[in-house]
Design a protein around this motif. Sequence first.
Motif, PDB file in Angstrom:
ATOM      1  N   ALA A  45       0.700  -1.199  -0.134  1.00 29.84           N
ATOM      2  CA  ALA A  45      -0.215   0.102  -0.073  1.00 29.84           C
ATOM      3  C   ALA A  45       0.937   1.250  -0.022  1.00 29.84           C
ATOM      4  N   LEU A  46       2.132   1.271   0.811  1.00 31.56           N
ATOM      5  CA  LEU A  46       2.899   2.473   0.780  1.00 31.56           C
ATOM      6  C   LEU A  46       3.521   2.593  -0.474  1.00 31.56           C
ATOM      7  N   ALA A  47       3.908   1.430  -1.045  1.00 27.37           N
ATOM      8  CA  ALA A  47       4.335   1.568  -2.656  1.00 27.37           C
ATOM      9  C   ALA A  47       3.570   2.204  -3.468  1.00 27.37           C
ATOM     10  N   HIS A  48       2.335   1.812  -3.377  1.00 28.04           N
ATOM     11  CA  HIS A  48       1.293   2.371  -4.246  1.00 28.04           C
ATOM     12  C   HIS A  48       1.391   3.828  -3.963  1.00 28.04           C
ATOM     13  N   LYS A  49       1.135   4.367  -2.968  1.00 24.76           N
ATOM     14  CA  LYS A  49       0.997   5.704  -2.654  1.00 24.76           C
ATOM     15  C   LYS A  49       2.231   6.374  -3.138  1.00 24.76           C
ATOM     16  N   LEU A  50       3.376   5.924  -2.925  1.00 22.40           N
ATOM     17  CA  LEU A  50       4.722   6.623  -3.570  1.00 22.40           C
ATOM     18  C   LEU A  50       4.747   6.791  -4.728  1.00 22.40           C
ATOM     19  N   LYS A  51       4.396   5.566  -5.556  1.00 20.64           N
ATOM     20  CA  LYS A  51       4.166   5.604  -6.964  1.00 20.64           C
ATOM     21  C   LYS A  51       3.252   6.879  -7.399  1.00 20.64           C
ATOM     22  N   GLY A  52       2.169   6.900  -7.027  1.00 21.01           N
ATOM     23  CA  GLY A  52       1.172   8.033  -7.228  1.00 21.01           C
ATOM     24  C   GLY A  52       2.098   9.161  -7.263  1.00 21.01           C
ATOM     25  N   SER A  53       2.487   9.685  -6.048  1.00 20.35           N
ATOM     26  CA  SER A  53       3.242  10.791  -5.722  1.00 20.35           C
ATOM     27  C   SER A  53       4.451  10.942  -6.706  1.00 20.35           C
ATOM     28  N   ALA A  54       5.127  10.061  -6.960  1.00 14.83           N
ATOM     29  CA  ALA A  54       6.191  10.119  -7.812  1.00 14.83           C
ATOM     30  C   ALA A  54       5.891  10.371  -9.180  1.00 14.83           C
ATOM     31  N   ARG A  55       4.826  10.073  -9.788  1.00 11.34           N
ATOM     32  CA  ARG A  55       4.295  10.294 -11.128  1.00 11.34           C
ATOM     33  C   ARG A  55       3.501  11.745 -11.135  1.00 11.34           C
ATOM     34  N   GLY A  56       3.197  12.350 -10.024  1.00  8.26           N
ATOM     35  CA  GLY A  56       2.706  13.564  -9.893  1.00  8.26           C
ATOM     36  C   GLY A  56       3.685  14.699 -10.180  1.00  8.26           C
ATOM     37  N   ILE A  57       4.843  14.332  -9.815  1.00  7.21           N
ATOM     38  CA  ILE A  57       5.894  15.389  -9.716  1.00  7.21           C
ATOM     39  C   ILE A  57       7.084  15.220 -10.919  1.00  7.21           C
ATOM     40  N   GLY A  58       6.901  13.920 -11.708  1.00  3.86           N
ATOM     41  CA  GLY A  58       7.653  13.688 -12.735  1.00  3.86           C
ATOM     42  C   GLY A  58       8.919  12.794 -12.166  1.00  3.86           C
ATOM     43  N   PHE A 115       9.621   9.750 -12.393  1.00  8.91           N
ATOM     44  CA  PHE A 115       9.342   8.382 -12.968  1.00  8.91           C
ATOM     45  C   PHE A 115      10.115   7.139 -12.570  1.00  8.91           C
ATOM     46  N   ALA A 116      11.300   7.425 -12.429  1.00 12.84           N
ATOM     47  CA  ALA A 116      12.165   6.198 -11.911  1.00 12.84           C
ATOM     48  C   ALA A 116      11.741   5.674 -10.592  1.00 12.84           C
ATOM     49  N   VAL A 117      11.401   6.549  -9.805  1.00 14.57           N
ATOM     50  CA  VAL A 117      10.758   6.355  -8.506  1.00 14.57           C
ATOM     51  C   VAL A 117       9.557   5.564  -8.557  1.00 14.57           C
ATOM     52  N   ALA A 118       8.361   6.250  -9.659  1.00 17.90           N
ATOM     53  CA  ALA A 118       7.239   5.474  -9.725  1.00 17.90           C
ATOM     54  C   ALA A 118       7.379   4.046 -10.243  1.00 17.90           C
ATOM     55  N   ASP A 119       8.570   3.803 -11.340  1.00 19.61           N
ATOM     56  CA  ASP A 119       8.686   2.657 -11.952  1.00 19.61           C
ATOM     57  C   ASP A 119       9.223   1.732 -10.928  1.00 19.61           C
ATOM     58  N   ALA A 120       9.943   1.974  -9.975  1.00 17.76           N
ATOM     59  CA  ALA A 120      10.625   1.220  -8.968  1.00 17.76           C
ATOM     60  C   ALA A 120       9.528   0.815  -7.747  1.00 17.76           C
ATOM     61  N   ALA A 121       8.648   1.670  -7.555  1.00 17.55           N
ATOM     62  CA  ALA A 121       7.552   1.339  -6.615  1.00 17.55           C
ATOM     63  C   ALA A 121       6.671   0.340  -7.175  1.00 17.55           C
ATOM     64  N   ALA A 122       6.321   0.576  -8.587  1.00 16.60           N
ATOM     65  CA  ALA A 122       5.630  -0.220  -9.203  1.00 16.60           C
ATOM     66  C   ALA A 122       6.310  -1.671  -9.247  1.00 16.60           C
ATOM     67  N   SER A 123       7.338  -1.825  -9.438  1.00 15.70           N
ATOM     68  CA  SER A 123       8.291  -3.117  -9.539  1.00 15.70           C
ATOM     69  C   SER A 123       8.198  -3.683  -8.106  1.00 15.70           C
ATOM     70  N   LEU A 124       8.259  -3.080  -6.825  1.00 12.88           N
ATOM     71  CA  LEU A 124       8.174  -3.586  -5.798  1.00 12.88           C
ATOM     72  C   LEU A 124       6.700  -4.032  -5.615  1.00 12.88           C
TER      73      LEU A 124
END
Length: 124
Positions: free
Chosen positions: A66-79, A81-90
């Motif tokens: 759940a926390l990775a999902h939250k981080l993924k959304g926040s990361a996508r919001g600011i650009g 994208f490497a963080v968002a992709d890593a969170a999605a992989s997790l």
Amino acid sequence: MTPELQGMDWMPSPPLAPIDCPLDLDHLSRMTLGDAELEQEVLAMFAEQAARLLATMTALPAETGALAHKLKGSARGIGAFAVADAAASLETAIRTGHGRPHAFAALKEAVAEVRAAIAAMLKR
């Protein structure tokens, strides 16, 4: 390679995106409507949130998905994208039960890179 191609002077292509910054600054600017003060505020909040979420993932492993999902959304919001992709992989690693330690390490590395970039940007 044919002789004609070997005789040509080749120039490397420029990268499609700047490789020196882990943030898509154009995306960030669009999301903040070009407001530089808002960009700085959003970046500072993201840096704090990302560190807090990683710490919570370590302390409460059952909440990591759940926390990775939250981080993924926040990361996508600011650009970030490497963080968002890593969170999605997790998230995927948790769902499949394969590679969770590696995925978590990759997420921590991506967050560290973005936080360093944000710190440098906020010092300007």
